[in-house]
Design an enzyme around this catalytic site. Structure first.
Site: not given
Ligand code: NAD
Ligand code: GLY
Length: 368
Positions: A249, A242, A186, A228, A253, A267, A144, A122, A238, A246
């Protein structure tokens, strides 16, 4: 030298985001200070191979019993299957309610491990150790967490704030340059939302960050996290402000979805193009000046990011994009929600955007 930014103001326990160098090596001391019974790393196979041992050794040296579970690198790991595998491993390892999950990786790992921590017994604590620029400036801060389903991205999730975030600028040295640029989108977005001087700095003195310069990256991460943190502190769930995060986005998206989330656009690239489009649409609607939209576009383009549909090797259809933007197929003639601009650093949410006007705009942008 490290910089600490406090995230506070909501109903959640306040926490620190620490930005600096050498934080992977210091992870043990940082996590031990939170006094968990043990610490368990969740990572992806790529990051684990590069940085896993550094963090594991640091946790062990701080006297913490530890271990690691990895998932394949990539968005496909934000799945029920991998969530179940991670949770099962936490059970097999005998973690308890006072154990700590350490999310070591990009946004995929942070979102997956954070959701696993939210669900395990939980809800147990977790620490984010983001290793992509995108994760350092965006996904690791704000609580998130989510996985995807075949019906869409991030549809199953929870708000679960980390206990601490450790953003090590040195971890970015191994990141492919396209991933650095994606995260930079971003960063630019944060300037466009509420800090025009920061946006100018990113396109001038700070521009080297887009190709990996550590000093520029560090300053960009710090300012992004400050922005942020302030927004999340004001509006954790949000309900209002917040949503400004977006910016770019809704357009972005829709483009990603039309490209089936493949490699054509990352992305961040989609967000960059989406931001440029949001500013151009705002100018077309006389909400901001054409000069301001051109300045926004120039700043994004200078970082090597796309700003026009013609930058993407795909023929987009306006109706398909509108349907994606509305989240259903009946949007034509309906209303859309978009983040629009009065100026760089001054954006707002419009929940009553005419889909017909956006359709005409998209056709003007080159969509069929
Ligand atoms: P990711 O986590 O897939 O990383 C991108 C690639 O880089 C992967 O292949 C990973 O293995 C590699 N990598 C990571 N760190 C590395 C390093 N230091 N050296 C070499 N390779 C490395 O992608 P991302 O762009 O970090 O994140 C995208 C995700 O984040 C999406 O799923 C998106 O929905 C999510 N996201 C979430 C929020 C939130 O608020 N929770 C906000 C924006 C995006
Ligand atoms: N990436 C958008 C948020 O965290 O609200």
């Amino acid at each position: 030298m490290t910089t600490t930014i406090l995230v506070s103001g909501g109903a959640f326990a306040p926490y620190d985001v620490v930005v600096g160098r050498g934080l992977l090596k210091a992870a043990g001391a940082e996590v031990a200070a939170l006094k968990p019974t043990r610490a368990f790393i969740v990572s992806d196979e790529t990051v684990a191979a590069i940085h896993g041992e550094t963090v594991r050794a640091s946790l062990a040296a701080a006297g913490l019993a530890t271990g690691m579970v990895t998932v394949p690198a990539g968005e496909a790991s934000k799945s029920f299957e991998q969530l179940e595998a991670v949770l099962d491993r936490l059970l097999v390892e005998g973690l308890d309610r006072k154990s700590m999950v350490v999310a070591l990786g990009g946004g995929v790992v942070g979102d997956l491990a954070g959701l696993a921590a939210a669900l395990f017994m939980r809800g147990i604590d977790f620490v984010q150790v983001p290793t992509t620029l995108l994760a350092q400036v965006d996904s690791s801060v704000g609580g998130k967490t989510a996985i995807d389903t075949p019906r869409g991205k991030n549809l199953i999730g929870a708000f679960h704030q980390p206990r601490r975030v450790l953003a090590d600028i040195e971890a970015l040295a191994t990141l492919p340059v396209r991933q650095v640029r994606s995260g930079w989108a971003e960063v630019l977005k944060h300037g466009l939302i509420c800090d025009a001087a920061f946006f100018d700095w990113l396109g001038g003195e700070g521009a080297a960050g887009a190709s990996g310069d550590p000093d520029a990256l560090e300053r960009a991460v710090i300012r992004s996290v400050e922005i942020k943190a302030q927004i999340v502190g004001e509006d954790e769930k949000e309900a209002g402000r917040r949503a400004l995060l977006n910016l770019g986005h809704t357009f972005g998206h829709a483009l990603e979805a039309e490209l089936a989330f493949g490699d054509t656009l990352t992305h961040g690239e989609a967000v960059a193009l989406g931001c440029a489009m949001a500013f151009r649409y705002s100018a077309q609607q006389s909400l901001c000046s054409a000069a301001e939209a051109e300045r926004a576009e120039a700043g994004i383009r200078a970082a090597g990011l796309p700003t026009r549909l013609s930058d993407v090797d795909h023929n987009f259809a306006a109706d398909a994009l509108i349907a994606r933007m509305a989240g259903d197929k009946k949007a034509e003639g309906g209303r859309l929600t978009l983040i629009l601009a009065r100026a760089i650093g001054d954006v707002f949410t419009d929940k009553n955007v005419d889909a017909g006007a956006v359709r005409a705009f998209l056709i003007g942008e080159g969509a069929a």
